[in-house]
Design an enzyme around this catalytic site. Structure first.
Site, PDB file in Angstrom:
ATOM      1  N   GLU A 127      -7.914  20.386  71.639  1.00  0.00           N
ATOM      2  CA  GLU A 127      -7.350  21.792  71.554  1.00  0.00           C
ATOM      3  C   GLU A 127      -8.128  22.556  70.001  1.00  0.00           C
ATOM      4  O   GLU A 127      -8.122  23.721  70.216  1.00  0.00           O
ATOM      5  CB  GLU A 127      -6.009  22.044  71.393  1.00  0.00           C
ATOM      6  CG  GLU A 127      -5.153  21.722  70.303  1.00  0.00           C
ATOM      7  CD  GLU A 127      -4.810  20.050  70.401  1.00  0.00           C
ATOM      8  OE1 GLU A 127      -5.516  19.342  71.255  1.00  0.00           O
ATOM      9  OE2 GLU A 127      -3.795  19.546  69.596  1.00  0.00           O
ATOM     10  N   SER A 154       6.726  51.183  68.698  1.00  0.00           N
ATOM     11  CA  SER A 154       6.441  51.200  67.158  1.00  0.00           C
ATOM     12  C   SER A 154       5.185  51.422  66.897  1.00  0.00           C
ATOM     13  O   SER A 154       4.873  51.687  65.593  1.00  0.00           O
ATOM     14  CB  SER A 154       6.527  49.356  67.026  1.00  0.00           C
ATOM     15  OG  SER A 154       5.553  48.930  67.306  1.00  0.00           O
ATOM     16  N   GLY A 155       4.229  51.956  67.727  1.00  0.00           N
ATOM     17  CA  GLY A 155       2.863  52.268  67.319  1.00  0.00           C
ATOM     18  C   GLY A 155       1.827  51.052  67.369  1.00  0.00           C
ATOM     19  O   GLY A 155       0.862  50.986  67.354  1.00  0.00           O
ATOM     20  N   GLY A 156       2.592  49.675  67.463  1.00  0.00           N
ATOM     21  CA  GLY A 156       1.912  48.634  67.605  1.00  0.00           C
ATOM     22  C   GLY A 156       1.510  48.012  69.036  1.00  0.00           C
ATOM     23  O   GLY A 156       1.583  49.151  69.978  1.00  0.00           O
ATOM     24  N   VAL A 157       0.459  47.313  69.103  1.00  0.00           N
ATOM     25  CA  VAL A 157      -0.179  47.057  70.354  1.00  0.00           C
ATOM     26  C   VAL A 157       0.884  46.526  71.524  1.00  0.00           C
ATOM     27  O   VAL A 157       0.818  47.110  72.610  1.00  0.00           O
ATOM     28  CB  VAL A 157      -1.208  45.618  70.200  1.00  0.00           C
ATOM     29  CG1 VAL A 157      -1.878  45.387  71.508  1.00  0.00           C
ATOM     30  CG2 VAL A 157      -2.003  46.256  68.922  1.00  0.00           C
ATOM     31  N   ASP A 158       1.713  45.626  71.121  1.00  0.00           N
ATOM     32  CA  ASP A 158       2.479  45.101  72.061  1.00  0.00           C
ATOM     33  C   ASP A 158       3.570  46.144  72.826  1.00  0.00           C
ATOM     34  O   ASP A 158       3.576  46.398  73.932  1.00  0.00           O
ATOM     35  CB  ASP A 158       3.565  44.080  71.587  1.00  0.00           C
ATOM     36  CG  ASP A 158       2.959  42.874  70.781  1.00  0.00           C
ATOM     37  OD1 ASP A 158       1.629  42.990  70.890  1.00  0.00           O
ATOM     38  OD2 ASP A 158       3.167  42.051  69.685  1.00  0.00           O
ATOM     39  N   SER A 159       4.155  46.975  71.925  1.00  0.00           N
ATOM     40  CA  SER A 159       5.063  47.964  72.581  1.00  0.00           C
ATOM     41  C   SER A 159       4.278  49.034  73.246  1.00  0.00           C
ATOM     42  O   SER A 159       4.753  49.513  74.487  1.00  0.00           O
ATOM     43  CB  SER A 159       6.043  48.509  71.489  1.00  0.00           C
ATOM     44  OG  SER A 159       5.351  49.265  70.465  1.00  0.00           O
ATOM     45  N   SER A 160       3.159  49.360  72.684  1.00  0.00           N
ATOM     46  CA  SER A 160       2.253  50.280  73.612  1.00  0.00           C
ATOM     47  C   SER A 160       1.888  49.574  75.186  1.00  0.00           C
ATOM     48  O   SER A 160       1.927  50.376  75.817  1.00  0.00           O
ATOM     49  CB  SER A 160       0.936  50.499  72.696  1.00  0.00           C
ATOM     50  OG  SER A 160       1.382  51.070  71.475  1.00  0.00           O
ATOM     51  N   CYS A 214      -2.761  12.631  71.332  1.00  0.00           N
ATOM     52  CA  CYS A 214      -2.363  12.323  69.999  1.00  0.00           C
ATOM     53  C   CYS A 214      -1.171  11.510  70.153  1.00  0.00           C
ATOM     54  O   CYS A 214      -1.120  10.542  70.887  1.00  0.00           O
ATOM     55  CB  CYS A 214      -2.452  13.116  68.744  1.00  0.00           C
ATOM     56  SG  CYS A 214      -2.131  12.448  67.175  1.00  0.00           S
ATOM     57  N   HIS A 218      -7.767  15.305  69.158  1.00  0.00           N
ATOM     58  CA  HIS A 218      -7.068  16.621  69.617  1.00  0.00           C
ATOM     59  C   HIS A 218      -8.269  17.543  70.197  1.00  0.00           C
ATOM     60  O   HIS A 218      -8.998  18.210  69.547  1.00  0.00           O
ATOM     61  CB  HIS A 218      -6.743  17.350  68.312  1.00  0.00           C
ATOM     62  CG  HIS A 218      -5.364  16.744  67.746  1.00  0.00           C
ATOM     63  ND1 HIS A 218      -4.103  17.198  68.151  1.00  0.00           N
ATOM     64  CD2 HIS A 218      -5.392  15.925  66.912  1.00  0.00           C
ATOM     65  CE1 HIS A 218      -3.289  16.569  67.511  1.00  0.00           C
ATOM     66  NE2 HIS A 218      -3.968  15.571  66.587  1.00  0.00           N
TER      67      HIS A 218
END
Ligand code: XMP
Length: 517
Positions: free
Chosen positions: A178, A230-236, A80, A176
């Site tokens: 993508e 934090s209990g979340g996916v990333d930090s786990s 583009c 585009h």
């Protein structure tokens, strides 16, 4: 062997991140960099993509890149604005289109002998979104795809610097590839990164885990590391990855601010211990509630929680006197230096912990190159149970931003009960995994009249929110079945004292946000 990479130069398009996601799906590593930050001299770069942009090449403030940094030496694909910029800079012509070309179009002619269009169908659907159009392509370039309205929809030069010079090709497409509506867009990107650039397609979760574990061991040696969970996916996932690399040299801290979901602190602690993590759980709810008393404004609440969080975390972290590193579950979208043209802040986001400065800790972010779906794939590769991996995102300030107005322990209790009924029902009905995120909101400043038995009630409403999304940047409200909503509404009103009305939020983002505060 070093990690091959494609560089995506960002000119401010809303779909730049999507290009990166598509390449990652092709098991190819890529980095998004601002348009003027090409890493000259990096030997691992195998190709360059120029993104779209909200600007016209004729705007005085339009972003410009020096093409000579890579053209001819590395294969280039302009998308583009990227295509318009190539044309404009190399002597073609870009003009305002009579009408904005927006939406579906079809490649009525396409040169399938060109490497970019290998295996393409004739008449393939593409997605256009531009106000300018390329009316003449530069000398030495050749058209390889046209739609009914756009003759120069795709063009290339096998040797942009002239024959006999460095011969890496340049490709340019007005549409585009993508976006989902370009039906063979992934094929086009695969042709570019694999066939033209020579990607080995070796960016996989297993490979990532092996190389990251080896790198972390080398980096950290026998040092001690602290990580805020934090209990979340990333930090786990970050914790389990580090645990695999350095075992008990890692100490995790999980702060309960009192505004987690019902029983979340207990359940998550159990999960973490089951994963063999060394976790310290801190119940700091009293401090948070005390500091939040009287705070009404969303930003004020967010600031108090962010500040308290850092205080509590630092207090615990200080006890681990020999720690040298602070690890965080930061992921790639948190860090991409996207070109925010407006520069406006909508909400201040708080994640776990801030760097305790006086402790002089070094920062370790093992997931910093991953998108959310990649974090989940890595989590599965590490054997983390599905209920932890598939967990919906949950904001750092927790239920505090889902209770409108002042937060009190009693309001949190009411909301926890309503939310628990809702989330459990989503699981029971097999709907949980189909949506990005769901939660209940307590409209604690609003009261309405109801009747229960023979009694008049005058209580608060609860709003239910569920959205579909791929990255939380945009979201649509989930079209949950009426029977499901009827059952949840009934259960909440019957079982949760303090709530006598349930509403369903049917707003998309934008213009609404996912969280109410
Ligand atoms: P909004 O409400 O801005 O939210 O549409 C987008 C996504 O971000 C989450 N969110 C947060 N996450 N700390 C976080 O870690 C925060 O302060 C925060 N605020 C919003 C939200 O749940 C959604 O997934």
């Amino acid at each position: 062997m070093q990690q091959q990479k494609i560089i995506i130069l960002d000119f401010g398009s809303q779909t730049t991140q999507l290009i990166a996601r598509r390449l990652r799906e092709l098991d190819t590593f890529c980095e998004i960099l601002p348009y003027n930050k090409f890493p000259v001299g990096d030997p691992d770069v195998i190709g360059v993509i120029l993104s779209g942009s909200p600007f016209s090449v004729h705007d005085p403030e339009a972003f410009k890149v020096d093409l000579t940094q890579f053209m001819g030496r590395l294969p280039v694909l302009g998308i583009c604005y990227g295509a318009q910029f190539i044309s404009h800079t190399l002597g073609g012509r870009v003009e305002k289109a009579d009408s904005r070309e927006y939406g579906r179009a079809h490649l009525e002619t396409v040169d399938t002998s060109n490497p970019l269009f290998k295996d393409f169908d004739q008449n393939s659907q593409v997605w256009m979104s531009h106000g300018d159009t390329i009316t003449a392509i530069p000398d030495g370039f050749e058209v390889i795809g046209s739609t009914k309205d756009v003759t120069n929809a795709a063009f290339w030069s096998p040797s942009p610097l002239g024959e006999g010079r460095d011969e890496a090709p340049v490709f340019a497409v007005q549409f585009h590839p993508e976006v989902f509506h370009t039906l063979q867009g992934t094929l086009l990107l695969k042709n570019f990164v694999v066939d033209v650039c020579g990607s080995r397609q070796d960016w996989s979760p297993a490979n990532f885990v092996d190389t990251t574990v080896a790198e972390l061991r080398k980096l950290i040696g026998s040092d001690r590391v602290i990580l805020g969970l934090s209990g979340g996916v990333d930090s786990s996932v970050a914790a389990v990855l580090l645990n695999r690399a350095i075992g008990n040299q890692l100490t995790c801290i999980f702060v309960d601010h009192g505004m987690l979901r019902k029983n979340e602190f207990r359940n998550v602690m159990k999960d973490y211990e089951g994963l063999g993590l060394n976790v310290i759980g801190v119940d700091a709810s009293q401090k948070f509630f005390a500091d939040l008393a009287g705070a009404l404004e969303p930003e004020q609440k967010r600031k108090i929680i962010g500040r308290d969080f850092i205080e509590v975390f630092n207090e615990e972290a200080k006890k681990i006197t020999d720690a040298k590193w602070l690890a965080q579950g930061t992921i790639y979208p948190d860090r991409i230096e996207s070109l925010n043209i407006t520069g406006k802040v909508i909400k201040s986001h708080h994640n776990v912990g801030g760097l305790p400065k006086e402790m002089n800790l070094k920062l370790c972010e093992p997931l910093k190159w991953l998108f959310k779906d990649e974090v989940r794939r890595v989590g599965r590769q590490l054997g983390i149970p599905e209920h932890l991996i598939g967990r919906h995102p949950f904001p750092g300030p927790g239920l505090a931003v889902r209770i409108l107005g002042e937060v009190t322990p009693e309001k949190v209790r009411i909301l926890q009960d309503a939310d628990d009924i809702y989330i459990q029902a989503l699981r029971d009905w097999g709907l949980y995994d189909q949506i990005w995120q769901a939660g209940a909101i307590l409209l604690s400043d609003v009261r309405s009249v109801g009747v229960m038995g023979d009694e008049r009630t005058y209580e608060n409403p609860v709003a239910l929110r569920a959205v579909t999304s791929t990255d939380a940047m945009t979201a649509d409200w989930a079209h949950l079945p009426y029977e499901f909503l009827a059952k949840v509404s009934n259960d909440i009103i019957n079982k949760v004292k303090g709530v006598n009305r349930v509403c369903y939020d049917i707003s998309s983002k934008p213009p609404s946000t996912i969280e109410w505060e």
